[in-house]
Structures are given as C-alpha cells and as structure tokens.
Scaffold this active site. Structure first.
Site, PDB file in Angstrom:
ATOM      1  N   CYS A 104       0.637  -1.501  -0.220  1.00  0.00           N
ATOM      2  CA  CYS A 104      -0.124   0.162   0.197  1.00  0.00           C
ATOM      3  C   CYS A 104       1.154   1.001   0.191  1.00  0.00           C
ATOM      4  O   CYS A 104       0.271   2.354   0.366  1.00  0.00           O
ATOM      5  CB  CYS A 104      -0.744  -0.231   1.116  1.00  0.00           C
ATOM      6  SG  CYS A 104      -2.281  -1.309   0.917  1.00  0.00           S
ATOM      7  N   ASN A 159      -9.958  -0.200   1.646  1.00  0.00           N
ATOM      8  CA  ASN A 159      -8.717  -0.314   0.970  1.00  0.00           C
ATOM      9  C   ASN A 159      -7.752  -0.034  -0.494  1.00  0.00           C
ATOM     10  O   ASN A 159      -8.295  -1.370  -0.199  1.00  0.00           O
ATOM     11  CB  ASN A 159      -7.693  -0.911   2.000  1.00  0.00           C
ATOM     12  CG  ASN A 159      -6.082  -0.785   2.394  1.00  0.00           C
ATOM     13  OD1 ASN A 159      -6.098  -0.523   1.166  1.00  0.00           O
ATOM     14  ND2 ASN A 159      -5.711  -1.475   3.213  1.00  0.00           N
ATOM     15  N   HIS A 187      -2.785   6.898   3.694  1.00  0.00           N
ATOM     16  CA  HIS A 187      -3.434   5.718   3.560  1.00  0.00           C
ATOM     17  C   HIS A 187      -4.814   5.674   3.853  1.00  0.00           C
ATOM     18  O   HIS A 187      -4.681   5.498   5.267  1.00  0.00           O
ATOM     19  CB  HIS A 187      -2.033   4.698   2.949  1.00  0.00           C
ATOM     20  CG  HIS A 187      -2.888   3.702   3.422  1.00  0.00           C
ATOM     21  ND1 HIS A 187      -3.348   3.475   1.926  1.00  0.00           N
ATOM     22  CD2 HIS A 187      -2.809   2.362   3.845  1.00  0.00           C
ATOM     23  CE1 HIS A 187      -4.269   2.039   1.693  1.00  0.00           C
ATOM     24  NE2 HIS A 187      -3.501   1.749   3.426  1.00  0.00           N
TER      25      HIS A 187
HETATM   26  N1  COA Z   1     -16.585  -8.871  12.474  1.00  0.00           N
HETATM   27  C1  COA Z   1     -17.032  -9.449  13.212  1.00  0.00           C
HETATM   28  N2  COA Z   1     -15.584  -9.623  14.056  1.00  0.00           N
HETATM   29  C2  COA Z   1     -14.431  -9.672  13.722  1.00  0.00           C
HETATM   30  C3  COA Z   1     -14.637  -8.997  12.224  1.00  0.00           C
HETATM   31  C4  COA Z   1     -15.323  -8.579  11.334  1.00  0.00           C
HETATM   32  N3  COA Z   1     -15.883  -8.491  10.644  1.00  0.00           N
HETATM   33  N4  COA Z   1     -13.434  -9.590  12.751  1.00  0.00           N
HETATM   34  C5  COA Z   1     -12.919  -9.684  13.128  1.00  0.00           C
HETATM   35  N5  COA Z   1     -13.172  -9.893  14.130  1.00  0.00           N
HETATM   36  C6  COA Z   1     -13.753  -9.846  15.791  1.00  0.00           C
HETATM   37  C7  COA Z   1     -11.857 -11.418  16.170  1.00  0.00           C
HETATM   38  O1  COA Z   1     -11.935 -12.746  15.190  1.00  0.00           O
HETATM   39  C8  COA Z   1     -12.113 -10.598  17.179  1.00  0.00           C
HETATM   40  O2  COA Z   1     -12.907 -11.670  18.177  1.00  0.00           O
HETATM   41  P1  COA Z   1     -12.142 -12.873  19.362  1.00  0.00           P
HETATM   42  O3  COA Z   1     -11.923 -11.712  20.352  1.00  0.00           O
HETATM   43  O4  COA Z   1     -13.669 -12.955  19.761  1.00  0.00           O
HETATM   44  O5  COA Z   1     -11.333 -13.190  18.712  1.00  0.00           O
HETATM   45  C9  COA Z   1     -12.244  -9.492  17.359  1.00  0.00           C
HETATM   46  O6  COA Z   1     -13.565  -8.868  16.712  1.00  0.00           O
HETATM   47  C10 COA Z   1     -11.374  -8.752  17.403  1.00  0.00           C
HETATM   48  O7  COA Z   1     -10.399  -8.669  16.415  1.00  0.00           O
HETATM   49  P2  COA Z   1      -9.578  -8.088  16.754  1.00  0.00           P
HETATM   50  O8  COA Z   1      -8.098  -8.347  15.549  1.00  0.00           O
HETATM   51  O9  COA Z   1      -8.233  -7.425  17.529  1.00  0.00           O
HETATM   52  O10 COA Z   1     -10.010  -6.274  16.219  1.00  0.00           O
HETATM   53  P3  COA Z   1      -9.496  -4.590  15.993  1.00  0.00           P
HETATM   54  O11 COA Z   1      -9.389  -3.646  16.923  1.00  0.00           O
HETATM   55  O12 COA Z   1      -7.617  -5.216  16.148  1.00  0.00           O
HETATM   56  O13 COA Z   1      -9.548  -4.776  14.063  1.00  0.00           O
HETATM   57  C11 COA Z   1      -8.400  -4.728  12.349  1.00  0.00           C
HETATM   58  C12 COA Z   1      -8.705  -5.595  13.120  1.00  0.00           C
HETATM   59  C13 COA Z   1      -8.359  -5.868  11.063  1.00  0.00           C
HETATM   60  C14 COA Z   1     -10.013  -3.866  11.500  1.00  0.00           C
HETATM   61  C15 COA Z   1      -7.547  -4.011  12.060  1.00  0.00           C
HETATM   62  O14 COA Z   1      -7.233  -3.899  12.929  1.00  0.00           O
HETATM   63  C16 COA Z   1      -7.216  -3.367  11.593  1.00  0.00           C
HETATM   64  O15 COA Z   1      -7.806  -2.486  10.633  1.00  0.00           O
HETATM   65  N6  COA Z   1      -5.246  -3.364  11.105  1.00  0.00           N
HETATM   66  C17 COA Z   1      -4.787  -2.873  10.403  1.00  0.00           C
HETATM   67  C18 COA Z   1      -5.462  -3.343   9.033  1.00  0.00           C
HETATM   68  C19 COA Z   1      -4.848  -2.581   7.994  1.00  0.00           C
HETATM   69  O16 COA Z   1      -4.709  -1.967   7.839  1.00  0.00           O
HETATM   70  N7  COA Z   1      -4.461  -3.116   6.285  1.00  0.00           N
HETATM   71  C20 COA Z   1      -3.717  -3.497   5.701  1.00  0.00           C
HETATM   72  C21 COA Z   1      -1.973  -2.287   5.738  1.00  0.00           C
HETATM   73  S1  COA Z   1      -2.257  -1.170   4.463  1.00  0.00           S
END
Ligand code: COA
Length: 335
Positions: free
Chosen positions: A119, A276, A246
């Site tokens: 990205c 994204n 980004h």
């Molecule tokens: N719907 C519902 N629940 C979801 C879910 C969804 N779409 N996706 C994940 N969960 C759940 C997980 O399974 C987890 O459940 P658990 O606690 O029972 O294990 C819970 O939500 C929390 O997950 P977590 O990964 O800690 O959530 P988060 O607050 O970190 O958000 C992202 C997840 C992916 C949105 C976040 O980490 C993120 O944006 N990361 C960066 C991603 C990114 O930018 N990638 C590209 C880089 S260029």
C-alpha cells in the site's frame, strides 16, 4: 531513508491528477448476508461503509488506464516520457502492467515498469518517477497506483474481506524548479522485512493478515515518516494544512493525526466510501479531495502510507493550482 535534493531545475512537480473506481459497490449490509459480521462492527472498527469492487471484466490494467486517461485530459499525452505503475495485484506475474497501460494510452516506446511496495507503492512510484526526472531520463512522467485488493482475501474471511476495495489513481509529474508550488519534497521511504509475514498472500484468495500488529506498526511508521518528510522541507507539523494518509483504517489515520498534533479537521479521508484500495489509496483520495474542494492551491500537504513488506513512506508538497491553463503551459514547456 530520505532522498537527496534533485539537481537544480530538475525537481518533480505535480501537475495533474485522475482517478477511477469500478461502478459496482458492495455495502456492509451486502457483506453481512454472507459473513459472520455486522455493519456496526465494520463501521466502528474500520470506518468503512462500502467499497467498490471490480467484476471479472475490469482488470488492474483497465483501472490504471481509466485513471491515467483522466490525469491526461488536459495534457498532450505525447509529452509523457515515462510511466511507473504501482500495484500489488498485477493482472499477470509477467509481464509487468505498465507497458500494456502505456500502449493503451498511445505511449508505446516510453520506459514503463511496475513497482511493488504494497500500500506504500504509490509513494515508491512517485519517488522513482521523480528520480527519472532528476536523472534527465524524462521531463514528464505519469505515475499510477492501481489495485484490485478485493481479490486478495479468502471469500469467507470476515477479518479481511470487509477491509479492501478496488480502484486506481494517477498523477502527471513534470520537470520544474524547486520553488514552485506542487514540487515534491524529498520522499521518505523505508522497509522492514522482519514483518514480511504480517501481511502476506501467496495468490489471490489467500491473504493472511495479523491485524493488531499491522495496526500498531502502521501508526508508528506513518507518524515517524511524516515527521521526517515535514522536517525535510523545513515545516513544523503545525504548518500542515492537509494530512493525506493511506486509507487503511480510519482509527489508524486518526491516531496518526493525533500523534503528529495535526487537527482532525486537517486529516482527509474517503475510506467510508472506498475501503483500503492499496496503491490507489492516496491518488484516489487526492483526486476526490480536489474535486470536492477539500484540497486546493496553497495547502501544505503531507502524504503518508504504510503497507505489506513492511513498507512505509511520506512526502510533503504545497498543493498546486491544477487549472487547465496552467497545465497546458507546463506541458508546452516540456516539449
Ligand atoms: N466482524 C465481527 N467480528 C470480527 C470481524 C468482523 N468483520 N473481524 C474480526 N472480528 C473479531 C475477531 O475475530 C476478534 O474476536 P475474538 O476477540 O473473539 O477473537 C475481535 O473481532 C477483535 O479482533 P481484532 O483483530 O483484535 O480487532 P481489531 O480491533 O484489531 O480490528 C482490524 C481488526 C483488522 C480492523 C484492525 O486490526 C486493522 O485495521 N488492522 C490494520 C489492517 C490494515 O490496515 N491492513 C492493511 C495495511 S496497509
């Protein structure tokens, strides 16, 4: 790493912008029909409401050509002497996307190649094109960021499917002098292969992402790179009128703005509508912000990105006047 300043009279100046999105949108409600998720979870954790997703009939090359065509609307295309395409999702492993894009734009014969930096790809491509201008290889260069990131997640993976969308953005850079509006400051770039497994895909449909770790790294790296890019052009962060991060997650970009002390009202975003879009994210946001007036001439603008690799980058520029009269004058000067 920060680049050295270009030779006198060979600075890279942003002079046009364009963007493209697939017509089909997929809303959070559409996703809840097939994934164990909710609209509220996706909105509150990412800021995304819908994303544009290309059908099988719309390739990365197609999106790149559409965005480039818009960027070239007010420029004589034959003035473009180099093309760099940033993408993580080329249509084929080989050959690169850029030569086909160049040919479809009527630019067969110019140097054309791809840059893969996740990205952060658009900022890597900007730096590369600025380098071609500084080296005297081209006086005018087209830079495109194009991705179909919606192809990467496994279709049933609720942790990644909601995040990604497809799109493209493009800018034309021309040779200019260091004191012009639109001139790119030194592009700060970096990478860390120890984080290579945090975002990885061996093929479409097989994306693995360690979301929480990526979240933390993204904030740290974009904040640090932004400070370096501002310092490189002699700005205090309080000078920044527009932060263009980004669009990975609205919570990430909000944290970055807060760490930098940039008011939230100066942070541009479009993630709610596009998700994204990878290497397309920054030019797509720039194009939309210019079109709706959020970004205009004289705004001291800071671009920053983070992505798979890990990679990151930032660059500062004073946003130029993109009116066609000025563009044509610039293009004529390049003949
Ligand atoms: N719907 C519902 N629940 C979801 C879910 C969804 N779409 N996706 C994940 N969960 C759940 C997980 O399974 C987890 O459940 P658990 O606690 O029972 O294990 C819970 O939500 C929390 O997950 P977590 O990964 O800690 O959530 P988060 O607050 O970190 O958000 C992202 C997840 C992916 C949105 C976040 O980490 C993120 O944006 N990361 C960066 C991603 C990114 O930018 N990638 C590209 C880089 S260029």
């Amino acid at each position: 790493m920060t680049a050295a300043p270009p030779p006198a009279g060979r600075a890279a100046v942003v002079c046009t912008i364009g963007a493209a999105l697939p017509p089909r949108t997929v809303s959070n409600a559409d996703l809840t029909a097939r994934l164990d998720t909710t609209d509220d979870w996706i909105r509150s954790r990412t800021g995304i409401i819908r994303r544009h997703v290309a059908g099988a009939d719309l390739s990365t090359t197609d999106l790149a050509v559409q965005a480039a065509t818009q960027a070239l609307a007010d420029v004589e295309p034959t003035t473009v002497k180099a093309l760099v395409v940033a993408t993580t999702t080329p249509d084929r492993c080989c050959p690169a996307t850029a030569p086909a894009v160049a040919t479809r734009l009527g630019l067969t014969g110019i140097p054309a190649f791809d840059v893969a930096a996740g990205c952060t790809g658009f900022l890597y491509a900007l730096a590369t094109a600025a380098g071609l201008i500084a080296a005297g290889t081209a006086r005018t260069a087209l830079v495109v960021g194009a991705d179909r990131l919606a192809t990467l997640p496994a279709p049933g993976d609720r942790t990644t499917v909601p995040l990604f969308g497809d799109g493209a953005g493009a800018v034309v850079l021309r040779c200019g002098s260091a004191d012009e509006a639109g001139v790119l400051g030194p592009v700060v770039l970096g990478s860390d292969g120890t984080g290579a497994d945090l975002i990885r895909a061996s093929r479409p449909g097989a994306l693995h992402m360690d979301g929480a770790d990526v979240f933390r790294h993204a904030i740290d790296r974009m904040s640090t790179a932004s400070r370096q890019a501002a310092t490189a052009v002699g700005w205090d962060l309080t000078d920044v009128d527009r932060l263009v991060p980004h669009q990975a997650n609205s919570r990430i970009t909000s944290f970055v703005a807060r760490q930098l002390g940039i008011p939230d009202g100066h942070r541009l975003g479009n993630i709610a509508e596009v998700g994204n879009t990878g290497a397309a994210s920054i030019p797509l946001l720039l194009a939309q912000a210019v079109a709706d007036g959020r970004l205009g001439p004289g705004h001291r603008t800071l671009l920053t990105a983070f992505g798979a690799g890990l990679t990151w980058g930032a660059v500062a520029l004073t946003w130029p006047d993109l009116s066609p009269t000025r563009l044509l004058k610039g293009a004529e000067r390049d003949r």
